[in-house]
Design an enzyme around this catalytic site. Structure first.
Site, mmCIF file in Angstrom:
data_model
loop_
_atom_site.group_PDB
_atom_site.id
_atom_site.type_symbol
_atom_site.label_atom_id
_atom_site.label_comp_id
_atom_site.label_asym_id
_atom_site.label_seq_id
_atom_site.Cartn_x
_atom_site.Cartn_y
_atom_site.Cartn_z
ATOM 1 N N ASP A 7 0.845 -1.186 0.000
ATOM 2 C CA ASP A 7 0.000 0.000 0.000
ATOM 3 C C ASP A 7 0.882 1.238 0.000
ATOM 4 O O ASP A 7 2.019 1.204 0.509
ATOM 5 C CB ASP A 7 -0.924 0.021 1.217
ATOM 6 C CG ASP A 7 -1.953 1.147 1.119
ATOM 7 O OD1 ASP A 7 -2.619 1.248 0.074
ATOM 8 O OD2 ASP A 7 -2.069 1.929 2.078
ATOM 9 N N GLU A 52 -6.278 18.901 1.683
ATOM 10 C CA GLU A 52 -7.255 17.817 1.521
ATOM 11 C C GLU A 52 -6.593 16.446 1.596
ATOM 12 O O GLU A 52 -7.198 15.473 2.055
ATOM 13 C CB GLU A 52 -8.013 17.965 0.201
ATOM 14 C CG GLU A 52 -7.150 18.022 -1.043
ATOM 15 C CD GLU A 52 -6.783 19.442 -1.442
ATOM 16 O OE1 GLU A 52 -6.527 19.653 -2.646
ATOM 17 O OE2 GLU A 52 -6.765 20.326 -0.556
#
Length: 239
Positions: A7, A52
């Site tokens: 990941d 964000e």
């Protein structure tokens, strides 16, 4: 069969617009059992991290300043990956970012033939259902209560468990192998399960009598089948 569950976390969604990898985590599994060998690095992206993106994974540029650059960890990462299959959730995203970083560092792209997308596996198994990592954890009984934000180190551990479940159920050596083997690089610590001693619960005579009365009075109306032979216990012999 050696496989790597992998990941990444990034500064954004598109390497073509300058987004960079900030974290890589990987777990080695062999014949669907984890070996305990892990790879984990935090990376200085050499750029800002949009607010964000920070809200997703929790990293700021200040937190990563002074960490290794990708070109410094590229070869150790490739050594860990070897020539094994690489399992990732929405794998094209991770491969796209790693390919961009590898090319920038003077290495070849990863062979897409090695890519195993656990998201595609989940979609085939659960068509029409949500198949995010969180949704799969809930559906497959994988504890993700600690996942309050996206984090490659935690996500790859959860993904390894989810992948093993998707491939036929968690193998018996998952916790044992991870607890006994020492990671080759700083990485995930998977705690061994607490040893439990089975306890035989024996009801008392009063509890047995109470249960028998309940069955007779509340459930035995209407000539129930279980009170007929051969289910019923034979009446004691007279005399």
């Amino acid at each position: 069969m050696r496989q790597i569950v992998l990941d990444t976390e990034t500064t954004g969604l598109d390497p073509a617009t300058g987004d960079r990898v900030i974290e890589v985590a990987a777990i080695e599994i062999y014949n669907f059992m984890p070996t305990g060998q892990t790879f984990h690095v935090l990376i200085d992206p050499e750029r800002d991290i949009p607010e964000e993106a920070t809200r997703v994974h929790g990293f700021t540029a200040e937190m990563l300043r002074g960490k290794p650059l990708f070109r410094d960890i590229a070869q150790p990462m490739l050594d860990f990956l070897g020539d094994s299959e690489i399992i990732a959730h929405n794998a094209r995203f991770d491969f796209g970012f790693l390919d961009a970083e590898l090319v920038r560092a003077g290495h070849r792209k990863l062979d897409r033939a090695r890519m195993v997308d656990s998201l595609e596996i989940a979609k085939r198994r659960y068509p029409g259902l949500p198949n995010s990592l969180d949704a799969l954890c809930r559906r497959l009984g994988v504890d993700n209560s600690m996942r309050t934000s996206h984090n490659a180190l935690l996500d790859v551990k959860l993904l390894a468990e989810v992948y093993l479940e998707l491939m036929g159920g968690k193998q018996p050596g998952f916790e044992l192998a991870a607890a006994q083997a020492k990671p080759a690089l700083p990485g995930i610590v998977i705690e061994a399960p607490v040893a439990r001693t089975p306890v035989l619960i024996q009801p008392s005579e009063a509890e047995i009598a109470t249960h028998a009365a309940f069955v007779t009075k509340r459930l035995a109306k209407g000539d129930p089948l279980w009170l007929k032979p051969p289910f019923a216990e034979p009446a004691p012999a007279e005399g």
